[in-house]
Design an enzyme around this catalytic site. Sequence first.
Site, PDB file in Angstrom:
ATOM      1  N   HIS A   1      29.629  36.750  31.051  1.00  0.00           N
ATOM      2  CA  HIS A   1      29.829  38.690  30.764  1.00  0.00           C
ATOM      3  C   HIS A   1      28.715  39.271  31.518  1.00  0.00           C
ATOM      4  O   HIS A   1      26.957  38.017  31.171  1.00  0.00           O
ATOM      5  CB  HIS A   1      30.279  38.927  30.025  1.00  0.00           C
ATOM      6  CG  HIS A   1      32.423  38.622  29.709  1.00  0.00           C
ATOM      7  ND1 HIS A   1      32.822  39.711  29.975  1.00  0.00           N
ATOM      8  CD2 HIS A   1      32.522  37.150  28.965  1.00  0.00           C
ATOM      9  CE1 HIS A   1      34.176  39.190  29.733  1.00  0.00           C
ATOM     10  NE2 HIS A   1      34.403  38.340  29.387  1.00  0.00           N
TER      11      HIS A   1
ATOM     12  N   ASN B   1      40.369  41.495  28.627  1.00  0.00           N
ATOM     13  CA  ASN B   1      39.945  40.771  27.315  1.00  0.00           C
ATOM     14  C   ASN B   1      40.402  41.646  26.729  1.00  0.00           C
ATOM     15  O   ASN B   1      39.442  41.432  25.320  1.00  0.00           O
ATOM     16  CB  ASN B   1      38.397  40.590  27.416  1.00  0.00           C
ATOM     17  CG  ASN B   1      37.306  39.456  27.350  1.00  0.00           C
ATOM     18  OD1 ASN B   1      38.510  38.626  27.008  1.00  0.00           O
ATOM     19  ND2 ASN B   1      36.169  40.310  26.777  1.00  0.00           N
ATOM     20  N   ARG B   2      41.243  42.220  26.402  1.00  0.00           N
ATOM     21  CA  ARG B   2      42.242  42.863  25.508  1.00  0.00           C
ATOM     22  C   ARG B   2      43.714  42.146  25.663  1.00  0.00           C
ATOM     23  O   ARG B   2      44.803  42.916  24.433  1.00  0.00           O
ATOM     24  CB  ARG B   2      41.980  44.744  24.977  1.00  0.00           C
ATOM     25  CG  ARG B   2      40.770  44.728  25.503  1.00  0.00           C
ATOM     26  CD  ARG B   2      39.656  44.396  24.256  1.00  0.00           C
ATOM     27  NE  ARG B   2      38.615  44.585  24.115  1.00  0.00           N
ATOM     28  CZ  ARG B   2      37.728  44.645  24.495  1.00  0.00           C
ATOM     29  NH1 ARG B   2      37.655  43.437  25.260  1.00  0.00           N
ATOM     30  NH2 ARG B   2      36.151  45.221  24.722  1.00  0.00           N
TER      31      ARG B   2
ATOM     32  N   TYR C   1      32.379  51.185  28.898  1.00  0.00           N
ATOM     33  CA  TYR C   1      33.105  51.205  27.035  1.00  0.00           C
ATOM     34  C   TYR C   1      33.760  53.226  27.431  1.00  0.00           C
ATOM     35  O   TYR C   1      33.909  53.636  26.672  1.00  0.00           O
ATOM     36  CB  TYR C   1      32.334  51.142  26.530  1.00  0.00           C
ATOM     37  CG  TYR C   1      32.234  49.219  26.225  1.00  0.00           C
ATOM     38  CD1 TYR C   1      33.355  48.684  26.534  1.00  0.00           C
ATOM     39  CD2 TYR C   1      31.323  49.060  24.942  1.00  0.00           C
ATOM     40  CE1 TYR C   1      33.290  46.990  26.193  1.00  0.00           C
ATOM     41  CE2 TYR C   1      31.575  47.775  24.873  1.00  0.00           C
ATOM     42  CZ  TYR C   1      31.757  47.024  25.535  1.00  0.00           C
ATOM     43  OH  TYR C   1      32.583  45.471  25.353  1.00  0.00           O
TER      44      TYR C   1
ATOM     45  N   GLU D   1      32.303  42.109  37.361  1.00  0.00           N
ATOM     46  CA  GLU D   1      30.786  41.412  36.383  1.00  0.00           C
ATOM     47  C   GLU D   1      30.251  39.950  36.737  1.00  0.00           C
ATOM     48  O   GLU D   1      30.821  38.300  36.950  1.00  0.00           O
ATOM     49  CB  GLU D   1      30.821  40.905  34.747  1.00  0.00           C
ATOM     50  CG  GLU D   1      31.041  41.943  34.059  1.00  0.00           C
ATOM     51  CD  GLU D   1      31.661  42.527  33.287  1.00  0.00           C
ATOM     52  OE1 GLU D   1      31.799  43.538  31.880  1.00  0.00           O
ATOM     53  OE2 GLU D   1      31.947  40.284  32.231  1.00  0.00           O
TER      54      GLU D   1
ATOM     55  N   ARG E   1      37.237  46.173  37.118  1.00  0.00           N
ATOM     56  CA  ARG E   1      36.908  45.657  35.676  1.00  0.00           C
ATOM     57  C   ARG E   1      38.825  44.673  35.498  1.00  0.00           C
ATOM     58  O   ARG E   1      38.308  43.177  35.553  1.00  0.00           O
ATOM     59  CB  ARG E   1      36.662  46.426  34.429  1.00  0.00           C
ATOM     60  CG  ARG E   1      36.217  45.471  33.114  1.00  0.00           C
ATOM     61  CD  ARG E   1      35.978  46.874  32.212  1.00  0.00           C
ATOM     62  NE  ARG E   1      36.552  46.242  31.406  1.00  0.00           N
ATOM     63  CZ  ARG E   1      35.346  45.565  30.277  1.00  0.00           C
ATOM     64  NH1 ARG E   1      34.098  45.517  30.938  1.00  0.00           N
ATOM     65  NH2 ARG E   1      35.227  45.746  29.066  1.00  0.00           N
TER      66      ARG E   1
ATOM     67  N   HIS F   1      36.082  40.202  33.713  1.00  0.00           N
ATOM     68  CA  HIS F   1      36.250  40.858  34.492  1.00  0.00           C
ATOM     69  C   HIS F   1      35.365  41.103  36.105  1.00  0.00           C
ATOM     70  O   HIS F   1      34.226  39.738  35.882  1.00  0.00           O
ATOM     71  CB  HIS F   1      35.287  42.061  33.669  1.00  0.00           C
ATOM     72  CG  HIS F   1      35.427  42.636  32.028  1.00  0.00           C
ATOM     73  ND1 HIS F   1      34.681  42.313  31.359  1.00  0.00           N
ATOM     74  CD2 HIS F   1      36.939  43.134  31.817  1.00  0.00           C
ATOM     75  CE1 HIS F   1      35.331  42.640  30.195  1.00  0.00           C
ATOM     76  NE2 HIS F   1      36.894  42.655  30.017  1.00  0.00           N
TER      77      HIS F   1
ATOM     78  N   GLU G   1      26.132  37.537  26.922  1.00  0.00           N
ATOM     79  CA  GLU G   1      27.488  38.390  27.712  1.00  0.00           C
ATOM     80  C   GLU G   1      24.966  39.122  28.302  1.00  0.00           C
ATOM     81  O   GLU G   1      24.242  39.187  27.558  1.00  0.00           O
ATOM     82  CB  GLU G   1      26.748  39.742  26.606  1.00  0.00           C
ATOM     83  CG  GLU G   1      27.140  40.900  26.520  1.00  0.00           C
ATOM     84  CD  GLU G   1      28.447  41.400  28.001  1.00  0.00           C
ATOM     85  OE1 GLU G   1      28.023  41.562  28.854  1.00  0.00           O
ATOM     86  OE2 GLU G   1      29.452  40.813  27.035  1.00  0.00           O
TER      87      GLU G   1
HETATM   88 ZN   LIG Z   1      32.807  42.104  30.577  1.00  0.00          ZN
END
Ligand SMILES: [Zn+2]
EC number: 3.5.1.15
Length: 293
Positions: A106, A63-64, A274, A17, A56, A14, A163
């Site tokens: 992350h 990340n998807r 999110y 980050e 991002r 991302h 994270e």
């Molecule tokens: Zn992330």
Amino acid sequence: MNSIQRVLIVGGVHGNEFTGIYVVKKLENHPYLIQRDNFETLTFLANPKAFAAVRRYIDQDLNRSFKKSDLQDLTRSSYEDIRAREINNLFGANGKTPVDVILDLHSSTANMGLTLMTDDRSFNLQLVTYLQSLNPSINIYLSRKSEEYFGLPSICELGCTIEVGAVPQGVLQADFFRKTEALVINALNYFEQYNRGEIPSFDKSLTVYRHIGTIDYPRNESGELQAMIHPQLQFQDYQPLAPGEPIFLTFDGETITYQGESTVYPVFINEAAYYEKGIAMCLTQKEIIHNFY
Ligand SMILES: [Zn+2]
């Protein structure tokens, strides 16, 4: 797995980050920090275009983007689709330099503290147990199963996602930088011992937070938010939330309570990234697990 041949440290999946990105940059400038006798360590910045834009992602969440069928679909042409294929062709099982373990860095706007996200494969549980033994403040989050999760780490079975938070997007905080760097170094030390067959065995159980679902914000028919995270819940990641306790506050000041049947432990509460995913928080249950050596 017999021995670890190659470890990948990846930052910037991302682009906004900064913690992981600058840790990777530092390690690239000081390669002796990650050189080990019995395996090779690679570093990688996953989404440089998003980093340059302090976003991002450019077209879609990288990340998807690692669903197997998507990786094989050469007609998919977004920046992150192309990037995911490149990453898989480099580091995936059939790639140019396949990796055995991935450390994926992350940060979160939620109060995640130092979180290690992984699954319940015994290698991974042993790794996080070791890291937690060096830093007891670490939380272990056993995240969603691989069938539903298409992040970069899904190209490799072993490793964990680090994270850290709360840290705003596009911001570097020295404390989290240093803690992330220390976790990476400790993990590499662990792999070195693993390859020598000198794994410290911990005669103990491990407390984990297992992912059980997500809750979205209350929204109207057009998807607009109708409430905010309740101030009593803000930054209360990993704290117990019992049925009937406040979770949201409407703009009129009305409290909305948690309607579940048992106590849960929310994480990623009010994570900025999110909102677009329809997630106000992830719910976990606290478990103690044994016998993973
Ligand atoms: Zn992330």
